[in-house]
Design a protein around this motif. Structure first.
Motif, PDB file in Angstrom:
ATOM      1  N   GLU A 202     -31.872  -6.584 -17.274  1.00  0.00           N
ATOM      2  CA  GLU A 202     -32.885  -7.650 -17.140  1.00  0.00           C
ATOM      3  C   GLU A 202     -32.278  -8.923 -16.525  1.00  0.00           C
ATOM      4  O   GLU A 202     -32.909  -9.594 -15.721  1.00  0.00           O
ATOM      5  N   ARG A 203     -31.030  -9.204 -16.893  1.00  0.00           N
ATOM      6  CA  ARG A 203     -30.353 -10.391 -16.344  1.00  0.00           C
ATOM      7  C   ARG A 203     -30.088 -10.216 -14.852  1.00  0.00           C
ATOM      8  O   ARG A 203     -30.344 -11.098 -14.051  1.00  0.00           O
ATOM      9  N   LYS A 204     -29.639  -9.014 -14.490  1.00  0.00           N
ATOM     10  CA  LYS A 204     -29.330  -8.728 -13.082  1.00  0.00           C
ATOM     11  C   LYS A 204     -30.590  -8.795 -12.222  1.00  0.00           C
ATOM     12  O   LYS A 204     -30.589  -9.325 -11.129  1.00  0.00           O
ATOM     13  N   ARG A 205     -31.677  -8.194 -12.735  1.00  0.00           N
ATOM     14  CA  ARG A 205     -32.928  -8.131 -11.966  1.00  0.00           C
ATOM     15  C   ARG A 205     -33.771  -9.388 -12.115  1.00  0.00           C
ATOM     16  O   ARG A 205     -34.773  -9.562 -11.430  1.00  0.00           O
ATOM     17  N   LYS A 206     -33.414 -10.211 -13.082  1.00  0.00           N
ATOM     18  CA  LYS A 206     -34.150 -11.452 -13.378  1.00  0.00           C
ATOM     19  C   LYS A 206     -35.608 -11.189 -13.725  1.00  0.00           C
ATOM     20  O   LYS A 206     -36.516 -11.936 -13.341  1.00  0.00           O
ATOM     21  N   LYS A 207     -35.891 -10.099 -14.412  1.00  0.00           N
ATOM     22  CA  LYS A 207     -37.247  -9.821 -14.916  1.00  0.00           C
ATOM     23  C   LYS A 207     -37.182  -8.922 -16.137  1.00  0.00           C
ATOM     24  O   LYS A 207     -36.179  -8.238 -16.365  1.00  0.00           O
ATOM     25  N   LYS A 208     -38.263  -8.948 -16.903  1.00  0.00           N
ATOM     26  CA  LYS A 208     -38.323  -8.193 -18.158  1.00  0.00           C
ATOM     27  C   LYS A 208     -38.660  -6.730 -17.906  1.00  0.00           C
ATOM     28  O   LYS A 208     -39.445  -6.404 -17.005  1.00  0.00           O
TER      29      LYS A 208
ATOM     30  N   GLU B 106     -32.184   6.781 -15.681  1.00  0.00           N
ATOM     31  CA  GLU B 106     -33.420   6.283 -16.247  1.00  0.00           C
ATOM     32  C   GLU B 106     -34.131   5.404 -15.220  1.00  0.00           C
ATOM     33  O   GLU B 106     -33.488   4.785 -14.383  1.00  0.00           O
ATOM     34  N   SER B 107     -35.464   5.384 -15.312  1.00  0.00           N
ATOM     35  CA  SER B 107     -36.205   4.451 -14.460  1.00  0.00           C
ATOM     36  C   SER B 107     -36.727   3.318 -15.335  1.00  0.00           C
ATOM     37  O   SER B 107     -36.980   3.497 -16.524  1.00  0.00           O
ATOM     38  N   PHE B 108     -36.852   2.137 -14.726  1.00  0.00           N
ATOM     39  CA  PHE B 108     -37.376   0.961 -15.431  1.00  0.00           C
ATOM     40  C   PHE B 108     -38.639   0.471 -14.725  1.00  0.00           C
ATOM     41  O   PHE B 108     -38.661   0.399 -13.499  1.00  0.00           O
ATOM     42  N   THR B 109     -39.666   0.140 -15.484  1.00  0.00           N
ATOM     43  CA  THR B 109     -40.824  -0.565 -14.943  1.00  0.00           C
ATOM     44  C   THR B 109     -40.684  -2.014 -15.379  1.00  0.00           C
ATOM     45  O   THR B 109     -40.530  -2.291 -16.571  1.00  0.00           O
ATOM     46  N   PHE B 110     -40.685  -2.925 -14.402  1.00  0.00           N
ATOM     47  CA  PHE B 110     -40.461  -4.344 -14.703  1.00  0.00           C
ATOM     48  C   PHE B 110     -41.776  -5.121 -14.808  1.00  0.00           C
ATOM     49  O   PHE B 110     -42.847  -4.609 -14.455  1.00  0.00           O
ATOM     50  N   SER B 111     -41.634  -6.362 -15.270  1.00  0.00           N
ATOM     51  CA  SER B 111     -42.819  -7.202 -15.509  1.00  0.00           C
ATOM     52  C   SER B 111     -43.629  -7.453 -14.235  1.00  0.00           C
ATOM     53  O   SER B 111     -44.815  -7.738 -14.305  1.00  0.00           O
ATOM     54  N   ASP B 112     -42.999  -7.348 -13.035  1.00  0.00           N
ATOM     55  CA  ASP B 112     -43.772  -7.520 -11.799  1.00  0.00           C
ATOM     56  C   ASP B 112     -44.323  -6.187 -11.302  1.00  0.00           C
ATOM     57  O   ASP B 112     -44.725  -6.061 -10.156  1.00  0.00           O
ATOM     58  N   LYS B 113     -44.301  -5.180 -12.165  1.00  0.00           N
ATOM     59  CA  LYS B 113     -44.864  -3.828 -11.913  1.00  0.00           C
ATOM     60  C   LYS B 113     -44.004  -2.970 -10.981  1.00  0.00           C
ATOM     61  O   LYS B 113     -44.387  -1.866 -10.626  1.00  0.00           O
ATOM     62  N   THR B 114     -42.846  -3.461 -10.550  1.00  0.00           N
ATOM     63  CA  THR B 114     -41.974  -2.619  -9.739  1.00  0.00           C
ATOM     64  C   THR B 114     -41.319  -1.560 -10.637  1.00  0.00           C
ATOM     65  O   THR B 114     -41.015  -1.821 -11.804  1.00  0.00           O
TER      66      THR B 114
END
Ligand SMILES: Cc1cc2nc3c(=O)[nH]c(=O)nc-3n(C[C@H](O)[C@H](O)[C@H](O)COP(=O)(O)OP(=O)(O)OC[C@H]3O[C@@H](n4cnc5c(N)ncnc54)[C@H](O)[C@@H]3O)c2cc1C
Length: 252
Positions: free
Chosen positions: A206-212, A231-239
């Motif tokens: 989250e720190r590296k990507r700057k999003k939750k 693993e895949s991550f879905t971030f707060s900007d929907k990416t």
């Protein structure tokens, strides 16, 4: 009274804490977040149940099977396989239990992706358990809940690591609970990664990507490929991204 100096002699299954008649045992995290029993000596009555129930005891009965039977199975519905980590046997078996009005126990999340065992009575609730979470799950009061469900005559499916299912079976046996309607799935498991390493890894991403992070999919077949261990991550900007830092957390 339960005593151990070697941490490899405890998997944090909660059998000892669940069986204690005085609630003298609580599960506490060590420096890596692995759960271990801690005894409140002022409450302990030295009944010995916590030692007896432990699946790491030399007298623990390892298997009820005289002859093992092995089947290779996979779900008929390809979309179930695509969204499960292996062949979606868990979905097939848990569908059967739920259709009989039974209860399914499996691993979901609480707080910010802390793995925890939960109880499900519907397919919608059960769907959260789909997919491996590569971290030790917190069993909290699940063993006691299972005992109560079985006493009410309900079908129960418990899914977890082999040491968790051993602990559960030992606990129910000690209490002489009728296990005719209990089904257990112990998944193929090389061991569970540490909860605090998982927590710190998530913070790092989250720190590296700057999003939750909003959701996580370990070994995501659709995003990262069927053979990868990422693993895949879905971030707060929907990416949605397949992790580029996977090696920091788990190396296949
Ligand atoms: C900690 C861990 C270690 C593993 N090690 C191996 C291995 O060494 N070799 C190998 O081939 N496969 C390993 N797996 C994969 C596992 O065996 C497959 O996920 C399993 O075969 C389930 O397949 P499925 O498609 O039926 O169900 P899926 O839908 O993929 O799995 C879901 C089931 O796994 C349970 N589950 C998820 N996370 C956890 C957890 N942290 N603790 C306990 N239960 C959990 C859920 O309750 C649910 O019942 C591991 C999985 C985990 C969680």
């Amino acid at each position: 009274m339960l005593t151990f100096t070697d941490k490899s002699q405890c998997c944090g299954c909660t059998a000892c804490a669940s069986i204690c008649p005085k609630q003298a045992i609580t599960m506490k995290p060590d420096g890596l977040g692995f759960l271990y029993p801690v005894i409140n000596r002022s409450k302990c009555i030295e009944c010995g149940l916590c030692e007896d129930v432990c699946a790491f005891n030399s007298h623990y009965e390892k298997s009820d099977f005289s002859v093992s039977e092995v089947y290779a199975v996979r779900h008929k519905n390809i979309s179930e396989i695509e969204t499960s980590r292996s062949g979606a046997v868990f979905i097939a078996l848990s569908d059967w239990i739920l259709e009989k009005g039974g209860i399914v126990y499996g691993v979901g999340y609480t707080d910010h992706f802390r793995a925890i065992h939960k109880r499900a009575t519907t397919k919608q609730q059960r769907d959260e358990f789909k997919g491996s979470k590569y971290v030790q799950s917190d069993l909290n009061t699940v063993f006691v809940q299972i005992k109560n469900d079985l006493k009410q005559g309900l079908y129960v499916l418990f899914s977890g690591t082999p040491c968790q299912t051993s602990g559960l079976q030992s606990y129910l046996k000690k209490l002489r609970v009728n296990v005719e309607k209990l089904f257990v799935i112990d998944l193929v498991c090389h061991g569970v990664p540490a909860p605090y390493i998982w927590r710190d890894y998530l913070e790092y991403v989250e720190r590296k990507r700057k999003k939750k992070v909003l959701s996580i999919n370990f070994r995501d077949k659709s995003k990262c490929g069927w053979t990868s261990h990422k693993e895949s991550f879905t971030f707060s900007d929907k990416t949605v991204v397949c992790s580029t830092y996977s090696d920091l957390f788990c190396k296949p």
